[in-house]
Write a protein that holds these residues in place. Sequence first.
Motif: not given
Length: 146
Positions: A82-87, A125-136
């Motif tokens: 998330s940090l890298l995607s914002v960066w 971004s953390f929420l987006e990536k976390g939801l993507y990871f856990f929705s699998e």
Amino acid sequence: HYTAAVQDIENGLVDMSVGPFWITVERLRMTSFTVPLIYDKIVLVIPDPMSKNGLSYQTSKVLAPFTARLWLLVILVIAFTSLLSVWFAKSSHTKRTMLEHSKRRTKSKFSRLRIGIYARLIFDSFLEKGLYFFSEGVEQDEGSSL
């Protein structure tokens, strides 16, 4: 694989094959089968899903596949990505917003605003990536049963 043995019969390499075959549509298209000599009964035994229905038990089932250290690593990886995607995003909307506010405010207020904007972007971004990871995971219908 047993399908390969049935394929050998279809190709004429062998005359017959003996084994614990499941008669499937694909295999029936390749060759004919005799009457089964033995019927296997396969049974899936699971505990009664309604026996333990508490929140702590349900949560422990979700967390059970990984150790606590691995869960921490997963959360840290999600936070880091998330940090890298914002960066690396270089969003024009964010730049435009920051430039507009910089013209109207003093430098200290601008710095606080910039930190707030980046903190919100990182959190989103953390929420987006976390939801993507856990929705699998596999979704379960509570009304269904085996």
